[in-house]
Design a protein around this motif. Structure first.
Motif, PDB file in Angstrom:
ATOM      1  N   ALA A   1      22.615  -9.668  92.230  1.00 25.33           N
ATOM      2  CA  ALA A   1      21.910 -10.645  91.390  1.00 25.33           C
ATOM      3  C   ALA A   1      20.763 -11.294  92.139  1.00 25.33           C
ATOM      4  O   ALA A   1      19.637 -11.377  91.638  1.00 25.33           O
ATOM      5  N   SER A   2      21.022 -11.752  93.382  1.00 28.84           N
ATOM      6  CA  SER A   2      19.981 -12.466  94.128  1.00 28.84           C
ATOM      7  C   SER A   2      18.857 -11.542  94.587  1.00 28.84           C
ATOM      8  O   SER A   2      17.759 -12.000  94.898  1.00 28.84           O
ATOM      9  N   ASN A   3      19.148 -10.231  94.636  1.00 31.37           N
ATOM     10  CA  ASN A   3      18.119  -9.261  95.022  1.00 31.37           C
ATOM     11  C   ASN A   3      17.436  -8.609  93.819  1.00 31.37           C
ATOM     12  O   ASN A   3      16.802  -7.563  93.945  1.00 31.37           O
ATOM     13  N   GLY A   4      17.594  -9.221  92.652  1.00 29.67           N
ATOM     14  CA  GLY A   4      16.856  -8.764  91.474  1.00 29.67           C
ATOM     15  C   GLY A   4      17.395  -7.522  90.818  1.00 29.67           C
ATOM     16  O   GLY A   4      16.690  -6.868  90.054  1.00 29.67           O
ATOM     17  N   GLN A   5      18.653  -7.165  91.095  1.00 30.98           N
ATOM     18  CA  GLN A   5      19.240  -5.971  90.474  1.00 30.98           C
ATOM     19  C   GLN A   5      20.339  -6.392  89.497  1.00 30.98           C
ATOM     20  O   GLN A   5      21.516  -6.051  89.648  1.00 30.98           O
ATOM     21  N   GLY A   6      19.927  -7.147  88.477  1.00 31.44           N
ATOM     22  CA  GLY A   6      20.859  -7.710  87.508  1.00 31.44           C
ATOM     23  C   GLY A   6      21.652  -6.683  86.739  1.00 31.44           C
ATOM     24  O   GLY A   6      22.863  -6.831  86.529  1.00 31.44           O
ATOM     25  N   LYS A   7      20.991  -5.612  86.280  1.00 35.21           N
ATOM     26  CA  LYS A   7      21.678  -4.595  85.478  1.00 35.21           C
ATOM     27  C   LYS A   7      22.747  -3.875  86.299  1.00 35.21           C
ATOM     28  O   LYS A   7      23.833  -3.576  85.805  1.00 35.21           O
TER      29      LYS A   7
ATOM     30  N   PHE B   1      31.753 -15.419  88.164  1.00 33.84           N
ATOM     31  CA  PHE B   1      30.977 -15.709  86.950  1.00 33.84           C
ATOM     32  C   PHE B   1      29.630 -16.358  87.272  1.00 33.84           C
ATOM     33  O   PHE B   1      28.651 -16.132  86.557  1.00 33.84           O
ATOM     34  N   ILE B   2      29.568 -17.142  88.351  1.00 41.01           N
ATOM     35  CA  ILE B   2      28.261 -17.684  88.760  1.00 41.01           C
ATOM     36  C   ILE B   2      27.336 -16.516  89.116  1.00 41.01           C
ATOM     37  O   ILE B   2      26.165 -16.479  88.715  1.00 41.01           O
ATOM     38  N   GLY B   3      27.888 -15.537  89.852  1.00 39.14           N
ATOM     39  CA  GLY B   3      27.094 -14.373  90.248  1.00 39.14           C
ATOM     40  C   GLY B   3      26.633 -13.550  89.064  1.00 39.14           C
ATOM     41  O   GLY B   3      25.455 -13.170  88.979  1.00 39.14           O
ATOM     42  N   ILE B   4      27.541 -13.275  88.123  1.00 36.34           N
ATOM     43  CA  ILE B   4      27.177 -12.389  87.013  1.00 36.34           C
ATOM     44  C   ILE B   4      26.267 -13.093  86.012  1.00 36.34           C
ATOM     45  O   ILE B   4      25.376 -12.473  85.410  1.00 36.34           O
ATOM     46  N   LEU B   5      26.447 -14.406  85.808  1.00 36.43           N
ATOM     47  CA  LEU B   5      25.521 -15.152  84.947  1.00 36.43           C
ATOM     48  C   LEU B   5      24.135 -15.216  85.577  1.00 36.43           C
ATOM     49  O   LEU B   5      23.117 -15.129  84.883  1.00 36.43           O
ATOM     50  N   SER B   6      24.094 -15.359  86.902  1.00 35.95           N
ATOM     51  CA  SER B   6      22.814 -15.351  87.609  1.00 35.95           C
ATOM     52  C   SER B   6      22.129 -13.997  87.451  1.00 35.95           C
ATOM     53  O   SER B   6      20.901 -13.907  87.290  1.00 35.95           O
ATOM     54  N   ALA B   7      22.932 -12.924  87.485  1.00 37.57           N
ATOM     55  CA  ALA B   7      22.386 -11.574  87.298  1.00 37.57           C
ATOM     56  C   ALA B   7      21.765 -11.434  85.904  1.00 37.57           C
ATOM     57  O   ALA B   7      20.680 -10.869  85.750  1.00 37.57           O
ATOM     58  N   CYS B   8      22.450 -11.960  84.894  1.00 35.62           N
ATOM     59  CA  CYS B   8      21.914 -11.921  83.520  1.00 35.62           C
ATOM     60  C   CYS B   8      20.592 -12.679  83.445  1.00 35.62           C
ATOM     61  O   CYS B   8      19.652 -12.262  82.759  1.00 35.62           O
TER      62      CYS B   8
END
Length: 701
Positions: free
Chosen positions: A405-411, A432-439
């Motif tokens: 997520a933090s490296n811009g690879q949300g998908k 969930f913080i990580g996956i919501l950030s990814a979205c």
């Protein structure tokens, strides 16, 4: 007499054979002290069979003890002797059970105890502690409870104190602290070993507050304590940040001449480190006559935890110079420091060392490596480690999802989240913080909404302020400013400054002045004015042509003295050494070289179309100095240094302590294009991967 020797063939090299001049009537000393090898054991065993002394229980017991416990590789031999004994008594069984536990064959030890019971061999006070130890190591609660019932049958409530202490240890090791405490409370007499057993049980289960509370009770009751007690309690003081009691223990140790206890001083170093008193920890460390890996690791961990990461890595180098081999704890702390500093090369060396020493890639060590690679902007390294881990837990999955997520690879983060669910590993609140950030970073609004609802509906996780902040970011990034604003208004918990600041950033990106002004008012209501917030509003005004308002906000910042909470600082690692740059700093040892390189770099990107954004200059900079001010931001200095100190095509990696400004972001895009370099810039919020004139954040951060 000389025990039997074998003639040597001419082709064989002679080997030393133990010579015993006279076989004593009581062979205990001979068997236990002079028997050094399996060959010695064979000779003595043969003589005992010949003289029928083997049928004497005490002699047989000594032979078993030598084979099962004292000699390193003679367990099978011990078992063969044991099987030949006609009706072995409790002493023989006890020795064998101890031997099996000593060789970490705990399951076999329990089976032998079962055999002992089936053969109606009399159990005694030496049998139970040994077999309970095996249950402790295996977490075999059911078997431990059955043995407890046997103890009650044999001794009632008056069993030996050592047996009771082992019971406490067994129940605590199996996570049954209440039962362990009941055993403790029912004991008519408790010595220091009993107190140490219950303290160790609470410590093993992370009940550090209870360790401290019990020790204070010991003091009130006037119960004597020893060095083992103090090790448990000082460790607990570090976990609950009870510096006052920790300092009392330190004074007690000094006053009672206990400084020579390596484990005790190490626990004090750990305590001071975890209480943030790392300089005091260092003073104790420097006073030690000898230091093992645990002491080194405790201090390195202390430096890491207070974010004095450069000192942590310096200490690690000294540890290597002292020829002390690091362990898993050391490596985890070193990787944390490498991650914090963006020291990719040093961290890679750590991974190489782990491979070289064939250290097991445990869940803890593997997760630390995943986190390290992600925080150095090398997400490929994270995935590689993750794929090689023999076992993973929720923290391993979470570290990878957050890293993606933090490296811009949300998908890709979402793909791993789905895979995690397929593997039946339940996510936790941090996942969930990580996956919501990814979205958020991938612009996946509908997926974000569904996950936010799923969090409580499917997993029973109550959303925290961080989860609400992620939802505001998801909506705001997508331009749904009004919806994000309504979402905040309808939150069941009070929004904090971070939530309003997130909305303010979205308003700036999507030029929504009305809600942007409202957001800043709420930020200021909740926190003292911060320069970054005011600059966001100023830039928002400028973006919609309200230059007078933009200037007014800037002037108000000057008048009120609103400054950055910390100076801009950027780090770059080159050849294993970390270089630190501050904005407009001319005291750097390489400043002349750096400023010449920066001017050359800025000149080249201007030719490619770069126009300085002087609104990002220092507030107190004069008009004619504003361009120079933005040119000398810390990340530009670090990037310029990287350009001249690395070969063409090498990726440049920079870490910054603050959010990257608009001017530096625009400049770095052009630098990556003009100099044909990939640049990975980590700021306070996320990673920016610049390549061929574009950024992974899609110009929204």
């Amino acid at each position: 007499m000389v025990l039997a020797t074998h003639p040597l063939s001419p082709s064989k090299t002679p080997t030393a054979i133990t010579t015993i001049s006279e076989f004593p009537h009581n062979p205990k000393t001979l068997i236990l002290h002079q028997c050094k090898t399996t060959k010695d054991l064979n000779q003595i065993h043969a003589h005992l069979i010949k003289t029928r002394l083997l049928h004497h229980p005490a002699v047989a017991e000594n032979l078993l003890e030598s084979a099962a416990i004292l000699l390193p590789d003679a367990m099978d031999y011990a078992l063969s002797i044991f099987r030949q004994i006609d009706r072995p008594d409790s002493s023989a069984y006890n020795v064998m059970i101890r031997g099996l536990i000593h060789k970490k064959l705990n399951h076999n030890a329990i089976l032998l105890f079962k055999n002992m019971c089936e053969n109606s061999v009399q159990l005694d006070e030496f049998t139970f502690p040994s077999v309970l130890k095996a249950c402790s190591r295996l977490g075999a609660l059911r078997e431990g409870e059955q043995i407890h019932a046997q103890i009650m049958k044999y001794f009632g409530f008056n069993s030996d104190g050592f047996v009771q202490n082992t019971l406490i240890h067994m129940y605590a090791s199996c996570g049954e602290l209440e039962i362990a405490r009941n055993v403790f409370d029912e004991m008519p007499r408790r010595d220091v070993m009993t107190w140490n057993s219950i303290l160790a049980g609470y410590a093993k289960n992370g009940r550090w507050d209870e360790v401290v509370r019990l020790f204070r009770e010991m003091q009130e009751l006037g119960v004597e304590f020893d060095e083992v007690t103090l090790i448990s309690v000082s460790t607990a003081c570090g976990r609950v940040a009870d510096l006052e009691l920790g300092e009392w223990i330190d004074e007690y140790v000094d006053a009672n001449g206990l400084k020579g206890n390596l484990a005790l001083i190490t626990s004090l170093i750990d305590m001071y480190g975890k209480c943030g008193q790392v300089d005091t920890a260092r003073r104790l460390f420097d006073q030690m006559d000898r230091r093992d890996v645990v002491a080194w690791s405790a201090l390195i961990s202390g430096y890491s935890q207070v974010n004095r990461c450069r000192e942590a890595l310096d200490l690690f180098k000294k540890m290597q110079e002292a020829n002390v081999e690091p362990n898993e704890v050391t490596m985890v702390s070193v990787l944390y420091s490498c991650a914090a500093l963006g020291a990719l090369e040093t961290g890679k060396w750590v991974r190489f060392y782990i491979k070289k020493k064939k250290m097991k890639l445990t869940v803890i060590l593997g997760t630390a490596l995943i986190d390290f690679y992600a925080k150095c902007g090398s997400i490929e390294g994270s995935i590689e480690v993750f794929d090689k881990m023999p076992s993973r837990n929720v923290f391993s999955w979470t570290a990878l999802i957050q890293g993606l997520a933090s490296n811009g690879q949300g998908k890709k983060a979402l793909e791993y989240f789905k895979l995690m669910q397929e593997k039946n590993i339940d996510p936790n609140d941090v996942t969930f913080i990580g996956i919501l950030s990814a979205c958020s970073h991938a612009g996946l609004v509908d997926e974000g909404r569904k996950l936010f609802i799923s969090m409580s509906n499917d997993y029973g996780i109550e959303p925290r302020i961080e989860h609400y902040g992620c939802m505001v970011d998801i909506l705001g990034r997508a331009g749904l400013i009004q919806e994000a604003y309504e979402f905040i208004k309808n939150m069941p918990i009070q929004p904090n400054a971070v939530v309003w600041r997130t909305l303010l950033a979205s308003c700036k990106a999507h030029k929504n002045v009305r809600i942007g002004e409202e957001s800043l008012k709420n930020v200021i209501r909740l926190e003292p004015a911060h320069s970054g917030d005011c600059i966001l509003l100023s830039n928002l005004y400028a973006s919609v042509g309200r230059h007078d308002d933009a200037l007014r906000v800037r002037n108000q910042m000057k008048e009120k003295g609103t400054n950055k909470t910390a100076p801009g600082c950027s780090l770059i690692e080159l050849d294993g050494e970390i270089y630190e740059f501050f904005a407009e700093d001319n005291r750097h040892p390489h400043s002349k070289e750096v400023y010449n390189a920066t001017e050359d770099m800025m000149r080249k990107i201007k030719s490619a179309g770069y126009v300085p954004n002087v609104t990002d200059a220092r507030l107190d900079a004069e008009e004619e100095d504003k361009e120079a001010s933005v040119s000398h931001h810390s990340e530009k200095l670090a990037i310029a240094f990287g350009l001249i100190r690395t070969s063409p095509g090498t990726t440049i990696r920079v870490s910054k302590n603050l959010r990257v400004c608009t001017d530096c972001h625009n400049a770095t895009k052009l630098i990556s294009k003009v100099f044909k370099r990939e640049i990975v810039l980590r700021d306070r919020n996320r990673f920016h991967h610049f390549k061929q004139g574009s950024c992974s954040c899609n110009d929204y951060w």
